[in-house]
Design a protein around this motif. Structure first.
Motif, PDB file in Angstrom:
ATOM      1  N   TYR A 187      30.354   2.519   2.088  1.00 50.00           N
ATOM      2  CA  TYR A 187      29.881   3.683   1.362  1.00 50.00           C
ATOM      3  C   TYR A 187      29.541   3.297  -0.064  1.00 50.00           C
ATOM      4  N   ASN A 188      28.296   3.517  -0.446  1.00 47.66           N
ATOM      5  CA  ASN A 188      27.822   3.176  -1.781  1.00 47.66           C
ATOM      6  C   ASN A 188      27.386   4.467  -2.489  1.00 47.66           C
ATOM      7  N   PRO A 189      28.111   4.894  -3.524  1.00 46.19           N
ATOM      8  CA  PRO A 189      27.743   6.137  -4.212  1.00 46.19           C
ATOM      9  C   PRO A 189      26.385   6.056  -4.894  1.00 46.19           C
ATOM     10  N   TYR A 190      25.978   4.878  -5.303  1.00 51.46           N
ATOM     11  CA  TYR A 190      24.673   4.733  -5.952  1.00 51.46           C
ATOM     12  C   TYR A 190      23.532   4.976  -4.969  1.00 51.46           C
ATOM     13  N   GLU A 191      23.754   4.643  -3.713  1.00 54.20           N
ATOM     14  CA  GLU A 191      22.739   4.893  -2.687  1.00 54.20           C
ATOM     15  C   GLU A 191      22.498   6.396  -2.539  1.00 54.20           C
ATOM     16  N   ARG A 192      23.562   7.159  -2.565  1.00 54.12           N
ATOM     17  CA  ARG A 192      23.456   8.619  -2.460  1.00 54.12           C
ATOM     18  C   ARG A 192      22.692   9.185  -3.668  1.00 54.12           C
ATOM     19  N   VAL A 193      22.958   8.652  -4.852  1.00 54.45           N
ATOM     20  CA  VAL A 193      22.252   9.090  -6.058  1.00 54.45           C
ATOM     21  C   VAL A 193      20.772   8.758  -5.952  1.00 54.45           C
ATOM     22  N   ASN A 194      20.452   7.575  -5.470  1.00 58.41           N
ATOM     23  CA  ASN A 194      19.055   7.185  -5.296  1.00 58.41           C
ATOM     24  C   ASN A 194      18.339   8.099  -4.304  1.00 58.41           C
ATOM     25  N   ILE A 195      19.021   8.463  -3.247  1.00 56.91           N
ATOM     26  CA  ILE A 195      18.433   9.369  -2.258  1.00 56.91           C
ATOM     27  C   ILE A 195      18.162  10.729  -2.904  1.00 56.91           C
ATOM     28  N   MET A 196      19.107  11.236  -3.695  1.00 56.81           N
ATOM     29  CA  MET A 196      18.933  12.521  -4.377  1.00 56.81           C
ATOM     30  C   MET A 196      17.756  12.462  -5.355  1.00 56.81           C
ATOM     31  N   ILE A 197      17.636  11.383  -6.080  1.00 50.39           N
ATOM     32  CA  ILE A 197      16.533  11.233  -7.039  1.00 50.39           C
ATOM     33  C   ILE A 197      15.196  11.222  -6.315  1.00 50.39           C
ATOM     34  N   LYS A 198      15.131  10.529  -5.195  1.00 48.38           N
ATOM     35  CA  LYS A 198      13.892  10.499  -4.412  1.00 48.38           C
ATOM     36  C   LYS A 198      13.536  11.884  -3.883  1.00 48.38           C
ATOM     37  N   LYS A 199      14.528  12.643  -3.438  1.00 48.91           N
ATOM     38  CA  LYS A 199      14.265  13.996  -2.932  1.00 48.91           C
ATOM     39  C   LYS A 199      13.764  14.911  -4.048  1.00 48.91           C
ATOM     40  N   VAL A 200      14.357  14.812  -5.221  1.00 48.78           N
ATOM     41  CA  VAL A 200      13.914  15.624  -6.357  1.00 48.78           C
ATOM     42  C   VAL A 200      12.497  15.221  -6.755  1.00 48.78           C
ATOM     43  N   ALA A 201      12.209  13.941  -6.752  1.00 49.70           N
ATOM     44  CA  ALA A 201      10.869  13.466  -7.105  1.00 49.70           C
ATOM     45  C   ALA A 201       9.831  13.994  -6.128  1.00 49.70           C
ATOM     46  N   LYS A 202      10.180  14.095  -4.860  1.00 45.92           N
ATOM     47  CA  LYS A 202       9.247  14.625  -3.866  1.00 45.92           C
ATOM     48  C   LYS A 202       8.979  16.107  -4.110  1.00 45.92           C
ATOM     49  N   LEU A 203       9.976  16.825  -4.617  1.00 46.35           N
ATOM     50  CA  LEU A 203       9.797  18.246  -4.888  1.00 46.35           C
ATOM     51  C   LEU A 203       8.868  18.486  -6.070  1.00 46.35           C
ATOM     52  N   ILE A 204       8.889  17.551  -7.013  1.00 41.25           N
ATOM     53  CA  ILE A 204       8.099  17.723  -8.219  1.00 41.25           C
ATOM     54  C   ILE A 204       6.725  17.099  -7.995  1.00 41.25           C
ATOM     55  N   ASN A 205       5.843  17.903  -7.470  1.00 42.43           N
ATOM     56  CA  ASN A 205       4.462  17.486  -7.322  1.00 42.43           C
ATOM     57  C   ASN A 205       3.587  18.660  -7.740  1.00 42.43           C
ATOM     58  N   VAL A 206       2.313  18.493  -7.735  1.00 44.62           N
ATOM     59  CA  VAL A 206       1.410  19.513  -8.255  1.00 44.62           C
ATOM     60  C   VAL A 206       1.550  20.827  -7.504  1.00 44.62           C
ATOM     61  N   LYS A 207       1.603  20.770  -6.176  1.00 46.64           N
ATOM     62  CA  LYS A 207       1.712  22.009  -5.402  1.00 46.64           C
ATOM     63  C   LYS A 207       2.992  22.763  -5.727  1.00 46.64           C
ATOM     64  N   SER A 208       4.080  22.039  -5.876  1.00 44.89           N
ATOM     65  CA  SER A 208       5.352  22.680  -6.201  1.00 44.89           C
ATOM     66  C   SER A 208       5.291  23.334  -7.569  1.00 44.89           C
ATOM     67  N   ILE A 209       4.738  22.635  -8.532  1.00 44.21           N
ATOM     68  CA  ILE A 209       4.644  23.172  -9.884  1.00 44.21           C
ATOM     69  C   ILE A 209       3.758  24.414  -9.906  1.00 44.21           C
ATOM     70  N   VAL A 210       2.614  24.358  -9.229  1.00 40.88           N
ATOM     71  CA  VAL A 210       1.710  25.506  -9.165  1.00 40.88           C
ATOM     72  C   VAL A 210       2.406  26.684  -8.492  1.00 40.88           C
ATOM     73  N   THR A 211       3.125  26.431  -7.415  1.00 35.39           N
ATOM     74  CA  THR A 211       3.840  27.499  -6.711  1.00 35.39           C
ATOM     75  C   THR A 211       4.869  28.153  -7.623  1.00 35.39           C
ATOM     76  N   ILE A 212       5.625  27.358  -8.342  1.00 36.43           N
ATOM     77  CA  ILE A 212       6.648  27.905  -9.240  1.00 36.43           C
ATOM     78  C   ILE A 212       6.004  28.700 -10.375  1.00 36.43           C
ATOM     79  N   ILE A 213       4.934  28.177 -10.959  1.00 35.23           N
ATOM     80  CA  ILE A 213       4.252  28.872 -12.051  1.00 35.23           C
ATOM     81  C   ILE A 213       3.664  30.196 -11.570  1.00 35.23           C
ATOM     82  N   LEU A 214       2.977  30.166 -10.435  1.00 35.48           N
ATOM     83  CA  LEU A 214       2.390  31.401  -9.912  1.00 35.48           C
ATOM     84  C   LEU A 214       3.458  32.442  -9.577  1.00 35.48           C
TER      85      LEU A 214
END
Length: 70
Positions: free
Chosen positions: A1-28
């Motif tokens: 079990y590597n806690p840093y691996e879990r953090v990296n996975i979380m960062i990747k998931k957040v990065a996937k959420l932050i894209n143009v479509k997501s930002i436009v959806t939130i703004i609208l």
């Protein structure tokens, strides 16, 4: 079990959420919520607009996942 691996996975998931479509959806969503609270649009109009935005967002997300799986 590597806690840093879990953090990296979380960062990747957040990065996937932050894209143009997501930002436009939130703004609208914010804009139309504000207009509805201010009384410029009715609750019924807000519901129709919001449903369309959310359906488009999740429709494109599911299509994207489906294409990635091929």
């Amino acid at each position: 079990y590597n806690p840093y691996e879990r953090v990296n996975i979380m960062i990747k998931k957040v990065a996937k959420l932050i894209n143009v479509k997501s930002i436009v959806t939130i703004i609208l969503t914010g804009i139309f919520s504000f207009l509805s609270v201010r009384g410029d649009i009715t609750g019924e109009q807000f519901l129709m607009i919001f449903t369309t935005i959310i359906a488009f967002y999740f429709g494109t997300q599911s299509e994207k996942k489906k294409n990635e799986g091929e």
